[in-house]
Write a protein that holds these residues in place. Structure first.
Motif, PDB file in Angstrom:
ATOM      1  N   VAL A 192       0.819  -1.212   0.000  1.00 51.00           N
ATOM      2  CA  VAL A 192       0.000   0.000   0.000  1.00 51.00           C
ATOM      3  C   VAL A 192       0.851   1.260   0.000  1.00 51.00           C
ATOM      4  O   VAL A 192       0.592   2.205  -0.755  1.00 51.00           O
ATOM      5  CB  VAL A 192      -0.949   0.011   1.216  1.00 51.00           C
ATOM      6  CG1 VAL A 192      -1.684   1.348   1.320  1.00 51.00           C
ATOM      7  CG2 VAL A 192      -1.956  -1.131   1.115  1.00 51.00           C
ATOM      8  N   LEU A 193       1.898   1.286   0.810  1.00 52.55           N
ATOM      9  CA  LEU A 193       2.600   2.548   1.055  1.00 52.55           C
ATOM     10  C   LEU A 193       3.648   2.898  -0.001  1.00 52.55           C
ATOM     11  O   LEU A 193       4.014   4.072  -0.121  1.00 52.55           O
ATOM     12  CB  LEU A 193       3.240   2.518   2.448  1.00 52.55           C
ATOM     13  CG  LEU A 193       2.243   2.410   3.607  1.00 52.55           C
ATOM     14  CD1 LEU A 193       2.961   2.405   4.943  1.00 52.55           C
ATOM     15  CD2 LEU A 193       1.224   3.544   3.557  1.00 52.55           C
ATOM     16  N   LEU A 194       4.142   1.937  -0.763  1.00 56.10           N
ATOM     17  CA  LEU A 194       5.100   2.289  -1.828  1.00 56.10           C
ATOM     18  C   LEU A 194       4.462   3.227  -2.852  1.00 56.10           C
ATOM     19  O   LEU A 194       5.010   4.296  -3.140  1.00 56.10           O
ATOM     20  CB  LEU A 194       5.643   1.031  -2.502  1.00 56.10           C
ATOM     21  CG  LEU A 194       6.609   0.168  -1.679  1.00 56.10           C
ATOM     22  CD1 LEU A 194       7.105  -1.012  -2.509  1.00 56.10           C
ATOM     23  CD2 LEU A 194       7.784   0.977  -1.170  1.00 56.10           C
ATOM     24  N   PRO A 195       3.305   2.889  -3.450  1.00 58.34           N
ATOM     25  CA  PRO A 195       2.689   3.844  -4.383  1.00 58.34           C
ATOM     26  C   PRO A 195       2.178   5.107  -3.703  1.00 58.34           C
ATOM     27  O   PRO A 195       2.102   6.160  -4.337  1.00 58.34           O
ATOM     28  CB  PRO A 195       1.536   3.044  -5.013  1.00 58.34           C
ATOM     29  CG  PRO A 195       1.290   1.906  -4.099  1.00 58.34           C
ATOM     30  CD  PRO A 195       2.586   1.601  -3.434  1.00 58.34           C
ATOM     31  N   VAL A 196       1.845   5.021  -2.406  1.00 61.93           N
ATOM     32  CA  VAL A 196       1.403   6.223  -1.689  1.00 61.93           C
ATOM     33  C   VAL A 196       2.548   7.227  -1.595  1.00 61.93           C
ATOM     34  O   VAL A 196       2.362   8.425  -1.831  1.00 61.93           O
ATOM     35  CB  VAL A 196       0.887   5.849  -0.281  1.00 61.93           C
ATOM     36  CG1 VAL A 196       0.741   7.096   0.592  1.00 61.93           C
ATOM     37  CG2 VAL A 196      -0.454   5.127  -0.393  1.00 61.93           C
TER      38      VAL A 196
END
Length: 528
Positions: A192-196
């Motif tokens: 979730v947090l890589l593209p965020v």
């Protein structure tokens, strides 16, 4: 792109258990094909005390351009160089997140058939990502990962080590450490947090992304202090999807507070309750009328002139009778949205061979548009200034000369039936005019006579006995003996350039005056 996951162990709990959890044997180097390259999994070290699994994503730059052509970072199609000069092969992004979910799918779900007792057991984890885009800097990285139980070290990467005065880039070298998390939870955090942090995705975000977010965020996202930012960025700031996700997350939070099931709270309307049938939107009726006219004409190769965001092209693609569908619009942004709507980057080669999006102006003749069975001008002519209408007429009926031309345009007489439309106003701010039924018939009859076509008229939508239908449609059919241009025009043989095959459109627009065509308007569709 590169990522390593390291764990430590003891003789009774060896570090090589990581191989069971990842479903990848520490003694092998494995390769997995992805849509944009090859993912390699290998173990630089593997013994009882310490085990490291590495994921190396080798991006195929050519495939990236071919399948996502016209998409610069963040979806900027007009940044032509961004297709070729970018950080996607090197910096962790949604490409790496998708590779994680594909290569380690069982581990992310917490499934391990060989050693099921390992999945729920927290273990020491050390994760390193050498190059991570962080729009928001190290402070945002800390705010996202620290509440999840990670010890975070985000070291800014300098723009150039030879010139430290230039300062830091937007990339960080990230290390994460935890003693309390399971491997499945760690992988879901990264997914979730890589593209965020990158604040961009390499693919079109649709409604199914909400389900993906909620699945990956189960157990941690509802209570995260940066929940709103994570949700908005993950869904590429699409407000409707963000609102939907936030509502569902609030239900989860309330259910956890009340120690109940989400289904028990979300029961305001019974499943079997009857709901009032909604009328079919005018935009849908318009597409149905157009496709019926094309089918009656026996067309197989169709032009959608002023295709806008690609709704009609999408509808035609579902019917196998159409062997070639070409959408044309002067707006690069509209073509970008059309490409995403059609999911061109994920389309099979056979399907992609049937569709093409071109950038061009309809007030200039274009050799690429000749020889087609039919052309559609759906809600297009009213977007042109009246003095420019003869140029469009010649370009379509005089130069391109398809066998059939379908034209739809608003019926201004019906405007009195729109309760939300003030008197004297047109339906859309970009409409230069809206015709009565008599005015439209007079124009269509004159065009047909000048260029060797017969024309028939049909209503679209409810045909009011006093003011007629909301949309009026004319179907032009080329008559025998008029295979050559039926009129001389004032527009020269100037071709607008900018072909985009299987893409969302790049190039230079043929029109230089700043006015052009627009496809079916979303605002108009909503008003209808």
């Amino acid at each position: 792109m590169f990522l390593t996951i390291t764990t430590t162990g003891t003789p009774d709990r060896p570090a090589t258990d990581l191989g069971y959890l990842l479903h990848k044997h520490p003694g092998k180097a494995q390769a997995f094909s992805t849509s944009y390259g090859t993912a390699h999994v290998l173990y630089p070290e593997a013994d009882e005390q310490r085990c490291t699994a590495a994921l190396l994503l080798e991006v195929d730059a050519v495939a990236l351009v071919r399948r996502g052509k016209g998409k610069g970072r963040g979806g900027a199609p007009d940044a032509a160089l961004a297709q070729y000069v970018n950080d996607r092969p090197y910096a962790a992004s949604s490409l790496l997140a998708v590779a994680l979910s594909g290569v380690f799918s069982s581990a992310m779900r917490g499934v391990c058939r060989a050693r099921p007792e390992l999945t729920a057991r927290p273990r020491p984890l050390h994760i390193e990502i050498p190059a991570l885009p962080a729009r928001g800097g190290p402070a945002l990285v800390e705010r996202l990962f620290a509440p999840l139980g990670w010890t975070v070290a985000a070291e800014p990467v300098p723009l150039d080590t030879e010139f430290p005065e230039w300062g830091a880039s937007r990339y960080v070298r990230l290390t994460l450490d935890s003693e309390t998390l399971t491997l499945a939870a760690a992988l879901r955090h990264l997914y979730v947090l890589l593209p965020v942090l990158d604040d961009a995705k390499h693919y079109w975000v649709s409604s199914d992304e909400v389900d993906k977010l909620l699945r990956a965020g189960e157990g941690w996202l509802p209570g995260h202090p940066e929940q709103k930012l994570i949700t908005s960025r993950y869904l590429t700031r699409r407000w409707s999807l963000t609102r939907q996700a936030m509502e569902r997350l609030e239900l989860v939070r309330l259910a956890e507070t009340d120690d109940s099931d989400v289904a028990e709270l979300d029961n305001a309307v019974a499943d079997e309750a009857e709901t009032e049938e909604r009328p079919t939107p005018l935009a849908v009726r318009r597409r149905e009328a157009i496709t019926a006219a094309l089918a009656a004409a026996g067309a197989a190769r169709v032009l959608d002139l002023g295709c806008g965001e690609g709704q009609l092209v999408q509808a035609l693609l579902k019917d196998t009778r159409y062997t070639e569908i070409v959408g044309v619009d002067v707006s690069v942004r509209a073509l970008t949205i059309a490409g995403r709507r059609l999911k061109l980057d994920r389309m099979s080669e056979r399907q992609a061979a049937r569709v093409k999006l071109l950038q061009g102006s309809l007030v200039y003749t274009d050799k690429r548009l000749k020889g087609y069975d039919a052309a559609v001008l759906s809600e297009v002519i009213e977007h042109l200034d009246l003095p420019r209408l003869p140029a469009l007429e010649y370009a379509v009926f005089g130069a391109a000369r398809p066998r059939t031309v379908v034209v739809t345009t608003p019926n201004v007489e019906y405007n009195v039936r729109w309760e939300s439309l003030p008197a004297g106003h047109v339906r859309h701010g970009d409409h230069r005019f809206e015709w009565t039924r008599a005015e439209f018939r007079a124009w269509a009859d004159a065009v047909a006579e000048r260029h060797g076509y017969a024309v028939e008229f049909a209503p679209v939508g409810p045909d009011d006995p006093e003011v007629g239908p909301p949309t009026q449609m004319a179907v032009f059919t080329r008559t025998a003996g008029h295979e050559k241009t039926g009129a001389t025009g004032s527009t020269g043989e100037t071709s607008s350039t900018g072909e985009t095959s299987r893409t969302s459109g790049t190039g230079t627009a043929g029109e230089t005056s700043g006015t052009g065509t627009a496809g079916e308007s979303e605002k108009e569709a909503k008003a209808a």
